[in-house]
Design an enzyme around this catalytic site. Structure first.
Site, PDB file in Angstrom:
ATOM      1  N   THR A  28      42.200  30.413  49.988  1.00  0.00           N
ATOM      2  CA  THR A  28      41.924  29.031  50.386  1.00  0.00           C
ATOM      3  C   THR A  28      42.703  28.637  51.646  1.00  0.00           C
ATOM      4  OG1 THR A  28      41.532  28.453  48.093  1.00  0.00           O
ATOM      5  CG2 THR A  28      42.098  26.637  49.550  1.00  0.00           C
ATOM      6  N   SER A  72      41.045  36.116  46.756  1.00  0.00           N
ATOM      7  CA  SER A  72      41.945  37.074  46.102  1.00  0.00           C
ATOM      8  C   SER A  72      41.418  37.566  44.769  1.00  0.00           C
ATOM      9  CB  SER A  72      43.351  36.494  45.957  1.00  0.00           C
ATOM     10  OG  SER A  72      43.412  35.562  44.916  1.00  0.00           O
ATOM     11  N   SER A  73      40.347  36.969  44.249  1.00  0.00           N
ATOM     12  CA  SER A  73      39.738  37.523  43.027  1.00  0.00           C
ATOM     13  C   SER A  73      39.161  38.905  43.304  1.00  0.00           C
ATOM     14  CB  SER A  73      38.618  36.606  42.518  1.00  0.00           C
ATOM     15  OG  SER A  73      39.141  35.327  42.321  1.00  0.00           O
ATOM     16  N   ASP A 104      44.913  32.974  43.315  1.00  0.00           N
ATOM     17  CA  ASP A 104      44.436  33.426  42.001  1.00  0.00           C
ATOM     18  C   ASP A 104      45.125  34.705  41.513  1.00  0.00           C
ATOM     19  OD1 ASP A 104      42.800  31.260  41.884  1.00  0.00           O
ATOM     20  OD2 ASP A 104      40.934  32.331  42.314  1.00  0.00           O
ATOM     21  N   GLN A 291      52.445  36.503  24.568  1.00  0.00           N
ATOM     22  CA  GLN A 291      51.534  35.511  25.164  1.00  0.00           C
ATOM     23  C   GLN A 291      52.299  34.275  25.639  1.00  0.00           C
ATOM     24  OE1 GLN A 291      48.280  34.721  22.418  1.00  0.00           O
ATOM     25  NE2 GLN A 291      47.968  36.910  22.081  1.00  0.00           N
TER      26      GLN A 291
HETATM   27  N1  ASP Z   1      40.050  31.618  44.894  1.00  0.00           N
HETATM   28  C1  ASP Z   1      41.102  31.463  45.876  1.00  0.00           C
HETATM   29  C2  ASP Z   1      41.797  32.799  46.031  1.00  0.00           C
HETATM   30  O1  ASP Z   1      42.589  33.154  45.209  1.00  0.00           O
HETATM   31  C3  ASP Z   1      42.037  30.391  45.457  1.00  0.00           C
HETATM   32  C4  ASP Z   1      43.194  30.158  46.406  1.00  0.00           C
HETATM   33  O2  ASP Z   1      43.352  30.755  47.425  1.00  0.00           O
HETATM   34  O3  ASP Z   1      44.029  29.328  46.072  1.00  0.00           O
HETATM   35  O4  ASP Z   1      41.557  33.493  46.993  1.00  0.00           O
END
Ligand code: ASP
Length: 354
Positions: A28, A72-73, A104, A291
């Protein structure tokens, strides 16, 4: 993977106070609006337009960016290998590193790098943002500015924080102790089992008693082989035996992280315990991680964890799941199962309280 490289000297005509390498991976942080109002990754060479105050830092910045920035996913061990190599290649020539990364999976990447960079003597500060840098209320500017300040901070020529960290929302956390805990507010990260290494207010207050000291003479050694044949088995009341068996008997599986309750407890059901014992006897490393985000696994404290201990389950102590996943993948890539089993319970980069 293709990388783009740019240099920005914010000190000219004076001599730079330090040399920092920024790696821009995506997330982001770097989003901006195109002419049609759609969010797209921004061109990092325009950073001074978004952040003119950078000029006051007097640093020589080298920016290496992924040619195609990623959410980053989509991060994988192949990206960690690229990051590790970039840091290894510039470790002697630069004073510190800032890695811009999506939030993420930032805790996974920071954990992985902490195990990969054996003998690290420079700060590697991960940061990102919850709101794109193009938004007026974005947290990107403060996060980057302070991350740069920490990455270049030295005393008597020695870096103040020679370890892999996450800087976010005014706190500096050890990378392999961190977790993403929030997706809407700015305080995205926490390290429930380890105090912040620093807090940024009017001054940056470093807590030197919890920062790892670098070994001045050590040479950085990059470890970068991963074996991804691992799994996480998260317990919940009512979990079916067939699910447990399917995970423990996955073809080629070498390690299973058993995510248990509280201080490492699991149902005492003899069928469950014998499925775990069979896996251990077949050479699978089974490691107990709680957990709970705070506290630690103490096998044998309750009747409900004594049987795990007897079945040969290793205690993950107070490690995060992110640290356990990346540590196991790296150890199994670099060593045989016997050596990996001996090393995984030891603190390699400050990730667990021994
Ligand atoms: N989905 C984004 C990522 O992890 C969220 C972020 O950057 O905060 O790349």
């Amino acid at each position: 993977m293709n990388l783009k490289r740019i240099s920005i000297n914010t000190a000219l005509p004076l001599q730079p106070k330090g040399r920092i390498l920024i790696v821009y991976t995506g997330g982001t942080f770097g989003m901006t609006y195109d002419a049609e109002g759609v969010l797209i990754p921004f061109d990092f060479s325009l950073i001074l337009e978004h952040l003119p105050t950078l000029k006051n830092f007097g640093l020589e910045l080298t920016v290496v960016s992924f040619e195609t920035p990623i959410d980053s996913s989509n991060i994988s061990p192949a990206h960690w290998q690229v990051l590790g190599r970039i840091i290894e290649d510039h470790h002697e020539t630069h004073d510190g590193f800032v890695v811009l990364h999506g939030t993420d999976t930032m805790a996974y990447t920071a954990s992985a790098l902490s195990f990969m960079l054996d003998g690290l003597r420079k700060p590697v500060i991960f940061t990102g943002a919850q709101l794109p840098i193009s938004e007026p209320r974005s947290d990107a500017r403060e996060n980057l500015i302070t991350a740069l300040e920490i990455a270049s901070a030295k005393k008597n020529g020695v870096p103040l924080v020679p370890e892999v960290c996450i800087y976010f929302d005014y706190e500096l956390l050890r990378g392999n102790r961190s977790k993403k805990v929030e997706s809407m507010q700015f305080d995205a990260f926490d390290s429930g089992n380890y105090p912040p290494l620093a807090k940024a207010g009017v001054k940056i207050d470093y807590n030197f008693s919890v920062i790892r000291a670098a070994m001045p003479q050590t040479k950085l050694k990059l470890r970068s082989k991963f074996d991804t044949n691992i799994a996480i088995l998260k317990l919940f009341p009512g979990i079916g035996l067939h699910t447990i068996q399917a995970i423990l008997q996955t073809p080629r599986i070498r390690a299973v992280i058993l995510e248990t309750y509280g201080s490492g407890n699991a149902p005492t059901d003899t069928v469950l315990i014998s499925a775990i014992r069979d896996a251990v006897n077949n050479g699978v490393i089974v490691m107990n991680i709680s957990q709970c985000p705070g506290g630690m696994v103490i096998q044998g404290r309750y009747e409900t964890s004594k049987e795990l201990l007897r079945a040969g389950v290793l205690s993950g102590a107070d490690m995060t799941t992110e640290a356990a996943v990346t540590k196991l993948m790296l150890l199994l890539g670099e060593y045989d199962s016997h050596q990996a089993k001996e090393l995984v319970v030891k603190s390699l980069a400050g990730e667990l309280t021994a």
